[in-house]
Write a protein that holds these residues in place. Structure first.
Motif, PDB file in Angstrom:
ATOM      1  N   GLN A 148       2.591  10.819  -6.157  1.00 40.23           N
ATOM      2  CA  GLN A 148       4.119  11.319  -7.205  1.00 40.23           C
ATOM      3  C   GLN A 148       4.291  12.950  -7.467  1.00 40.23           C
ATOM      4  O   GLN A 148       4.528  13.546  -7.547  1.00 40.23           O
ATOM      5  CB  GLN A 148       4.368  10.432  -8.007  1.00 40.23           C
ATOM      6  CG  GLN A 148       4.056  10.214  -9.431  1.00 40.23           C
ATOM      7  CD  GLN A 148       4.629   9.249 -10.381  1.00 40.23           C
ATOM      8  OE1 GLN A 148       5.866   9.737 -10.576  1.00 40.23           O
ATOM      9  NE2 GLN A 148       4.119   7.699 -10.307  1.00 40.23           N
ATOM     10  N   GLY A 149       2.491  13.161  -7.927  1.00 40.90           N
ATOM     11  CA  GLY A 149       2.550  14.266  -8.497  1.00 40.90           C
ATOM     12  C   GLY A 149       2.925  15.530  -7.296  1.00 40.90           C
ATOM     13  O   GLY A 149       3.691  16.439  -7.930  1.00 40.90           O
ATOM     14  N   TYR A 150       2.975  15.193  -6.151  1.00 37.67           N
ATOM     15  CA  TYR A 150       3.437  16.541  -5.039  1.00 37.67           C
ATOM     16  C   TYR A 150       4.904  16.214  -5.396  1.00 37.67           C
ATOM     17  O   TYR A 150       6.167  17.894  -4.916  1.00 37.67           O
ATOM     18  CB  TYR A 150       3.652  15.542  -3.763  1.00 37.67           C
ATOM     19  CG  TYR A 150       1.762  15.843  -2.952  1.00 37.67           C
ATOM     20  CD1 TYR A 150       1.079  16.990  -3.539  1.00 37.67           C
ATOM     21  CD2 TYR A 150       1.034  14.421  -3.040  1.00 37.67           C
ATOM     22  CE1 TYR A 150       0.194  16.812  -2.587  1.00 37.67           C
ATOM     23  CE2 TYR A 150      -0.679  14.405  -3.384  1.00 37.67           C
ATOM     24  CZ  TYR A 150      -0.975  15.917  -2.742  1.00 37.67           C
ATOM     25  OH  TYR A 150      -2.094  16.181  -2.363  1.00 37.67           O
ATOM     26  N   VAL A 163       0.931  -1.705   0.081  1.00 37.48           N
ATOM     27  CA  VAL A 163      -0.209   0.208  -0.321  1.00 37.48           C
ATOM     28  C   VAL A 163       1.038   0.922   0.195  1.00 37.48           C
ATOM     29  O   VAL A 163       0.806   2.492  -0.303  1.00 37.48           O
ATOM     30  CB  VAL A 163      -1.024  -0.312   1.833  1.00 37.48           C
ATOM     31  CG1 VAL A 163      -1.257   1.233   1.370  1.00 37.48           C
ATOM     32  CG2 VAL A 163      -2.047  -0.944   0.679  1.00 37.48           C
ATOM     33  N   VAL A 164       1.681   1.612   0.766  1.00 37.25           N
ATOM     34  CA  VAL A 164       2.894   2.725   0.868  1.00 37.25           C
ATOM     35  C   VAL A 164       3.701   2.645  -0.151  1.00 37.25           C
ATOM     36  O   VAL A 164       4.164   3.670  -1.038  1.00 37.25           O
ATOM     37  CB  VAL A 164       3.961   2.225   2.148  1.00 37.25           C
ATOM     38  CG1 VAL A 164       4.462   2.961   2.220  1.00 37.25           C
ATOM     39  CG2 VAL A 164       2.986   2.283   3.496  1.00 37.25           C
ATOM     40  N   ASP A 165       4.296   1.238  -0.723  1.00 39.83           N
ATOM     41  CA  ASP A 165       4.522   1.568  -2.338  1.00 39.83           C
ATOM     42  C   ASP A 165       3.506   2.408  -3.673  1.00 39.83           C
ATOM     43  O   ASP A 165       4.191   2.733  -4.353  1.00 39.83           O
ATOM     44  CB  ASP A 165       5.385   0.489  -2.891  1.00 39.83           C
ATOM     45  CG  ASP A 165       6.424  -0.059  -2.030  1.00 39.83           C
ATOM     46  OD1 ASP A 165       7.157   0.552  -1.266  1.00 39.83           O
ATOM     47  OD2 ASP A 165       6.440  -1.386  -1.875  1.00 39.83           O
ATOM     48  N   ALA A 166       2.286   1.494  -2.867  1.00 43.22           N
ATOM     49  CA  ALA A 166       1.723   1.954  -4.112  1.00 43.22           C
ATOM     50  C   ALA A 166       1.208   3.729  -4.175  1.00 43.22           C
ATOM     51  O   ALA A 166       0.956   3.788  -4.980  1.00 43.22           O
ATOM     52  CB  ALA A 166      -0.309   1.550  -4.256  1.00 43.22           C
ATOM     53  N   TYR A 167       0.664   3.865  -2.741  1.00 44.06           N
ATOM     54  CA  TYR A 167       1.098   5.511  -2.652  1.00 44.06           C
ATOM     55  C   TYR A 167       1.715   5.871  -3.268  1.00 44.06           C
ATOM     56  O   TYR A 167       1.392   7.526  -3.853  1.00 44.06           O
ATOM     57  CB  TYR A 167       0.697   6.488  -1.136  1.00 44.06           C
ATOM     58  CG  TYR A 167      -0.400   5.701  -0.822  1.00 44.06           C
ATOM     59  CD1 TYR A 167      -1.322   4.576  -0.749  1.00 44.06           C
ATOM     60  CD2 TYR A 167      -1.218   6.026   0.477  1.00 44.06           C
ATOM     61  CE1 TYR A 167      -2.734   4.564  -0.489  1.00 44.06           C
ATOM     62  CE2 TYR A 167      -2.650   6.490   0.575  1.00 44.06           C
ATOM     63  CZ  TYR A 167      -3.738   5.261   0.416  1.00 44.06           C
ATOM     64  OH  TYR A 167      -5.024   5.252   0.906  1.00 44.06           O
ATOM     65  N   GLY A 168       3.210   5.882  -3.200  1.00 40.75           N
ATOM     66  CA  GLY A 168       4.128   6.718  -3.981  1.00 40.75           C
ATOM     67  C   GLY A 168       3.490   6.983  -5.247  1.00 40.75           C
ATOM     68  O   GLY A 168       4.423   7.791  -5.712  1.00 40.75           O
ATOM     69  N   ASP A 169       3.129   5.932  -5.817  1.00 39.08           N
ATOM     70  CA  ASP A 169       3.262   6.299  -7.212  1.00 39.08           C
ATOM     71  C   ASP A 169       2.235   7.196  -7.012  1.00 39.08           C
ATOM     72  O   ASP A 169       2.281   7.096  -8.196  1.00 39.08           O
ATOM     73  CB  ASP A 169       3.143   4.631  -7.367  1.00 39.08           C
ATOM     74  CG  ASP A 169       2.864   4.085  -9.310  1.00 39.08           C
ATOM     75  OD1 ASP A 169       3.227   5.824 -10.052  1.00 39.08           O
ATOM     76  OD2 ASP A 169       1.873   3.448 -10.249  1.00 39.08           O
ATOM     77  N   ILE A 216       0.985  15.493 -13.598  1.00 41.31           N
ATOM     78  CA  ILE A 216       1.546  15.652 -12.324  1.00 41.31           C
ATOM     79  C   ILE A 216       0.590  16.030 -11.620  1.00 41.31           C
ATOM     80  O   ILE A 216       0.240  15.575 -10.370  1.00 41.31           O
ATOM     81  CB  ILE A 216       2.341  16.712 -13.065  1.00 41.31           C
ATOM     82  CG1 ILE A 216       3.516  16.776 -13.010  1.00 41.31           C
ATOM     83  CG2 ILE A 216       2.172  17.357 -11.549  1.00 41.31           C
ATOM     84  CD1 ILE A 216       4.257  17.284 -13.935  1.00 41.31           C
ATOM     85  N   PHE A 217      -0.215  17.223 -11.498  1.00 41.05           N
ATOM     86  CA  PHE A 217      -2.211  17.382 -10.913  1.00 41.05           C
ATOM     87  C   PHE A 217      -2.545  15.655 -10.848  1.00 41.05           C
ATOM     88  O   PHE A 217      -3.487  16.138  -9.413  1.00 41.05           O
ATOM     89  CB  PHE A 217      -2.628  18.193 -11.640  1.00 41.05           C
ATOM     90  CG  PHE A 217      -2.297  20.276 -11.567  1.00 41.05           C
ATOM     91  CD1 PHE A 217      -1.506  19.985 -10.616  1.00 41.05           C
ATOM     92  CD2 PHE A 217      -1.665  20.538 -12.625  1.00 41.05           C
ATOM     93  CE1 PHE A 217      -0.699  21.128 -10.777  1.00 41.05           C
ATOM     94  CE2 PHE A 217      -0.786  21.806 -12.819  1.00 41.05           C
ATOM     95  CZ  PHE A 217       0.141  22.474 -12.448  1.00 41.05           C
ATOM     96  N   SER A 218      -2.841  15.099 -11.760  1.00 39.49           N
ATOM     97  CA  SER A 218      -3.765  13.884 -11.349  1.00 39.49           C
ATOM     98  C   SER A 218      -3.149  12.748  -9.960  1.00 39.49           C
ATOM     99  O   SER A 218      -3.819  12.470  -9.758  1.00 39.49           O
ATOM    100  CB  SER A 218      -3.688  13.302 -12.566  1.00 39.49           C
ATOM    101  OG  SER A 218      -4.132  13.749 -13.438  1.00 39.49           O
TER     102      SER A 218
END
Length: 205
Positions: free
Chosen positions: A61-63, A52-58, A129-131
């Motif tokens: 990533q726009g931040y 889950v944490v790895d998925a959140y990183g993907d 990026i914004f998405s």
């Protein structure tokens, strides 16, 4: 099971105070698994926090990305081209900021150049990026248009997003196949109804 409270942050710079550590994020996922009523230590779930944490990183990533950098390289040798530049069917993969549920769809982005153009892949990158941030579709539409307006100084910008929101299809009212359309027009697209109509017709094929 306990988790150290952390303050929510809107940025992802690792150097900023207050950003949770990776271990805190992993522990937060374990807590949510336990809250659902399941056992985070059973075999099928033991690696879920890491995934889950790895998925959140993907997904978010726009931040860490810089729209200004993406739009900084422009080209002035366009042989006087001053008509519409339109990208259709740009994939939108974002997450609703209210429920953190995905909304998926397509973006259609156009601009009328004045004295410079930008590589077309950069426009798709701006959408991406914004998405890749917690969003509302309305804000996403506005941010894309504002970024192109600010960095390219075009005669006008048009943005249309067509997306389905899983916070509506998988919870709440459970209405499937309902898409949401949002638009944003600036410059000549806003003042010239014929140009706006041409964009909408070209976008929708």
């Amino acid at each position: 099971m306990s988790v150290t409270p952390v303050k929510p942050v809107l940025v992802s710079d690792d150097t900023l105070p207050g950003k949770p550590t990776r271990e805190q994020a992993l522990e937060a996922v374990r807590t949510l698994i336990a809250w659902t009523g399941d056992n985070p230590d059973r075999e099928g779930l033991i690696d879920t926090p890491r995934r889950v944490v790895d998925a959140y990183g993907d997904w978010f990533q726009g931040y860490d990305a810089d729209v200004a950098r993406e739009l900084s390289r422009t080209f002035e040798e366009v042989q006087g081209y001053d008509d519409m530049v339109l990208l259709r069917d740009i994939e939108v993969e974002s997450h609703c900021e209210h429920h953190m549920a995905p909304f998926l769809g397509k973006a259609y982005v156009a601009y009328i150049p004045t004295d410079k153009v930008v590589g077309i892949s950069k426009i798709a990158r701006v959408v991406e990026i914004f998405s890749k941030r917690l969003q509302t579709q309305e804000t996403l539409t506005q941010e894309i248009a504002a970024a192109l307006d600010s960095h390219l100084s075009p005669a006008g910008v048009a943005v249309l997003i067509d997306a389905e929101h899983q916070c509506m299809t998988t919870r709440g009212v459970h209405h499937r196949h309902v898409s949401t359309l949002t638009t944003r027009f600036t410059g000549v697209f806003k003042t010239d109804p014929a140009l706006m109509d041409r964009f909408l017709k070209l976008s929708r094929g």
